[in-house]
Design an enzyme around this catalytic site. Sequence first.
Site, short mmCIF file in Angstrom:
data_model
loop_
_atom_site.label_atom_id
_atom_site.label_comp_id
_atom_site.label_asym_id
_atom_site.label_seq_id
_atom_site.Cartn_x
_atom_site.Cartn_y
_atom_site.Cartn_z
N THR A 128 0.44 -1.82 -0.15
CA THR A 128 0.12 -0.20 -0.08
C THR A 128 0.82 1.15 -0.22
OG1 THR A 128 -2.05 1.16 0.97
CG2 THR A 128 -0.39 0.56 2.67
N LYS A 129 -0.10 3.01 -0.51
CA LYS A 129 1.00 3.78 -0.16
C LYS A 129 0.03 3.76 1.05
CE LYS A 129 -2.13 6.15 -2.87
NZ LYS A 129 -2.13 7.14 -4.41
#
Length: 101
Positions: free
Chosen positions: A77-78
């Site tokens: 994920t960012k």
Amino acid sequence: MAAIPGVEFVQGNFSADEVFPEFLGRLGTDRAQLVMSERGPHMSGRADVDHARFMHLVELALDFAKRSLTPSGDFLTKVFQGGSSNPHADLKGGIRRCKSA
């Protein structure tokens, strides 16, 4: 959206009560090798509000990853820095290995 062999597509708001079970239902008894979340909320321009909304989406994706990944599976994920929390530390709970770049 054009069909991709071996890929099932679910469109909806991931925070909606009916979408999360749809994802889990599609997996059935199978486990995922990868859960990838690349999304963000509509930005308001207020950093504190935007960061809280963003982290809520990350937490939903992490919850799904914990429920659906194989023991050796990966969650990608960012996460943007901001707010008063340390996202790296917040996400580490229950994760075997956590890296940031």
